[in-house]
Design a protein around this motif. Sequence first.
Motif, PDB file in Angstrom:
ATOM      1  N   THR A 119       0.866  -1.249   0.071  1.00 58.12           N
ATOM      2  CA  THR A 119       0.089  -0.055  -0.003  1.00 58.12           C
ATOM      3  C   THR A 119       0.953   1.221   0.233  1.00 58.12           C
ATOM      4  O   THR A 119       0.561   2.300  -0.708  1.00 58.12           O
ATOM      5  CB  THR A 119      -0.924   0.077   1.215  1.00 58.12           C
ATOM      6  OG1 THR A 119      -1.780  -1.088   1.197  1.00 58.12           O
ATOM      7  CG2 THR A 119      -1.824   1.045   1.289  1.00 58.12           C
ATOM      8  N   ALA A 131       2.641   1.500  -3.463  1.00 57.45           N
ATOM      9  CA  ALA A 131       1.683   2.017  -4.370  1.00 57.45           C
ATOM     10  C   ALA A 131       1.448   3.686  -4.485  1.00 57.45           C
ATOM     11  O   ALA A 131       1.506   4.311  -5.277  1.00 57.45           O
ATOM     12  CB  ALA A 131       0.319   1.183  -4.327  1.00 57.45           C
ATOM     13  N   MET A 176       4.162  -3.214 -16.853  1.00 58.00           N
ATOM     14  CA  MET A 176       3.707  -3.625 -15.323  1.00 58.00           C
ATOM     15  C   MET A 176       4.729  -2.626 -14.459  1.00 58.00           C
ATOM     16  O   MET A 176       6.162  -2.595 -15.045  1.00 58.00           O
ATOM     17  CB  MET A 176       3.918  -4.941 -15.176  1.00 58.00           C
ATOM     18  CG  MET A 176       2.606  -5.794 -15.747  1.00 58.00           C
ATOM     19  SD  MET A 176       2.434  -7.329 -15.061  1.00 58.00           S
ATOM     20  CE  MET A 176       3.948  -8.240 -15.576  1.00 58.00           C
ATOM     21  N   GLN A 225       4.076  -7.071  -8.231  1.00 63.54           N
ATOM     22  CA  GLN A 225       3.394  -6.033  -9.155  1.00 63.54           C
ATOM     23  C   GLN A 225       2.324  -5.109  -8.446  1.00 63.54           C
ATOM     24  O   GLN A 225       1.891  -5.604  -7.443  1.00 63.54           O
ATOM     25  CB  GLN A 225       2.151  -6.816 -10.026  1.00 63.54           C
ATOM     26  CG  GLN A 225       1.492  -6.143 -10.946  1.00 63.54           C
ATOM     27  CD  GLN A 225       0.670  -6.799 -12.219  1.00 63.54           C
ATOM     28  OE1 GLN A 225       0.866  -7.864 -11.994  1.00 63.54           O
ATOM     29  NE2 GLN A 225      -0.363  -6.160 -12.779  1.00 63.54           N
ATOM     30  N   GLU A 248      -0.757  -2.498  -8.591  1.00 67.39           N
ATOM     31  CA  GLU A 248      -1.903  -2.296  -9.210  1.00 67.39           C
ATOM     32  C   GLU A 248      -1.673  -1.147 -10.031  1.00 67.39           C
ATOM     33  O   GLU A 248      -1.459   0.058  -9.430  1.00 67.39           O
ATOM     34  CB  GLU A 248      -3.056  -2.128  -8.316  1.00 67.39           C
ATOM     35  CG  GLU A 248      -3.707  -3.343  -8.033  1.00 67.39           C
ATOM     36  CD  GLU A 248      -4.376  -4.222  -9.120  1.00 67.39           C
ATOM     37  OE1 GLU A 248      -4.902  -3.547 -10.105  1.00 67.39           O
ATOM     38  OE2 GLU A 248      -4.137  -5.368  -8.985  1.00 67.39           O
ATOM     39  N   SER A 249      -2.156  -1.031 -11.280  1.00 71.65           N
ATOM     40  CA  SER A 249      -1.504   0.293 -12.042  1.00 71.65           C
ATOM     41  C   SER A 249      -3.088   0.578 -12.944  1.00 71.65           C
ATOM     42  O   SER A 249      -2.821   0.655 -14.326  1.00 71.65           O
ATOM     43  CB  SER A 249      -0.453   0.182 -13.289  1.00 71.65           C
ATOM     44  OG  SER A 249      -0.478  -1.148 -13.716  1.00 71.65           O
ATOM     45  N   LYS A 250      -4.059   0.675 -12.129  1.00 76.59           N
ATOM     46  CA  LYS A 250      -5.208   0.970 -13.031  1.00 76.59           C
ATOM     47  C   LYS A 250      -5.568   2.464 -13.353  1.00 76.59           C
ATOM     48  O   LYS A 250      -6.166   2.889 -14.185  1.00 76.59           O
ATOM     49  CB  LYS A 250      -6.545   0.423 -12.531  1.00 76.59           C
ATOM     50  CG  LYS A 250      -6.200  -1.113 -12.474  1.00 76.59           C
ATOM     51  CD  LYS A 250      -7.636  -1.814 -11.825  1.00 76.59           C
ATOM     52  CE  LYS A 250      -7.522  -3.449 -11.968  1.00 76.59           C
ATOM     53  NZ  LYS A 250      -8.502  -3.988 -11.277  1.00 76.59           N
ATOM     54  N   ASN A 251      -5.069   3.385 -12.458  1.00 76.90           N
ATOM     55  CA  ASN A 251      -5.288   4.718 -12.505  1.00 76.90           C
ATOM     56  C   ASN A 251      -4.489   5.411 -13.381  1.00 76.90           C
ATOM     57  O   ASN A 251      -3.427   5.063 -13.954  1.00 76.90           O
ATOM     58  CB  ASN A 251      -5.100   5.512 -10.924  1.00 76.90           C
ATOM     59  CG  ASN A 251      -4.036   5.700 -10.425  1.00 76.90           C
ATOM     60  OD1 ASN A 251      -3.097   6.219 -11.202  1.00 76.90           O
ATOM     61  ND2 ASN A 251      -3.755   5.320  -9.319  1.00 76.90           N
TER      62      ASN A 251
END
Length: 196
Positions: free
Chosen positions: A24, A27, A79, A86, A88-91
């Motif tokens: 967290t 990220a 990625m 990994q 998270e890379s959605k934004n």
Amino acid sequence: MADETTDTRPEQTEPGAPQLADMTAVAELARHLGQILSNMALYGPQHKVSQQAIMKGYEFLGGFFAKWERVSFTVADNMLLADGRQIESKNTLMLGLIKQLSAIDVGSFSLARGVTFIDFTKLTELLNTPPEKMKAMGSFSEALSKSGVSHVQAKSVVYQLVTEEDVVVNKEELQEALSGGGEGEGGKGAKSVEEI
């Protein structure tokens, strides 16, 4: 019957090895880097909005390093990985960060406790370099080493699919074998390919 909930304990590492940072927090650090690069691309590096983003990112980094010693980022197959895990890379900010790191061929870089504000600013400016200019500088790792930034390291990383039939040899061992160095059965210390 065992409880099959997700294990939220910190990942275990070998004794004496540095503890991996919480994903967290990692990220959020990557999000700050994405925000900085986005602002620099829109407003320029000297604009107050960009400077505020750099300051916020550095403040977050200070809190991050109060808990963990280092973090390594790697870009592979579109990625973003942190210490091999990994993110998270959605934004949009994360996707922009990955796009820029890929464009300037950043294989891998790590940040370690002790990064100063000046070094962090230099790093963000290097990360914001246009691809053509970065190619003229050689590579990201070369540009970083020439910049004098401390507590930040970069490596050129190449990912390649290797099958069981393929032979993978360490570059240094191959050079040593080709030059006749080392201790092998050849009498003069040469190593054969099989020995490597």
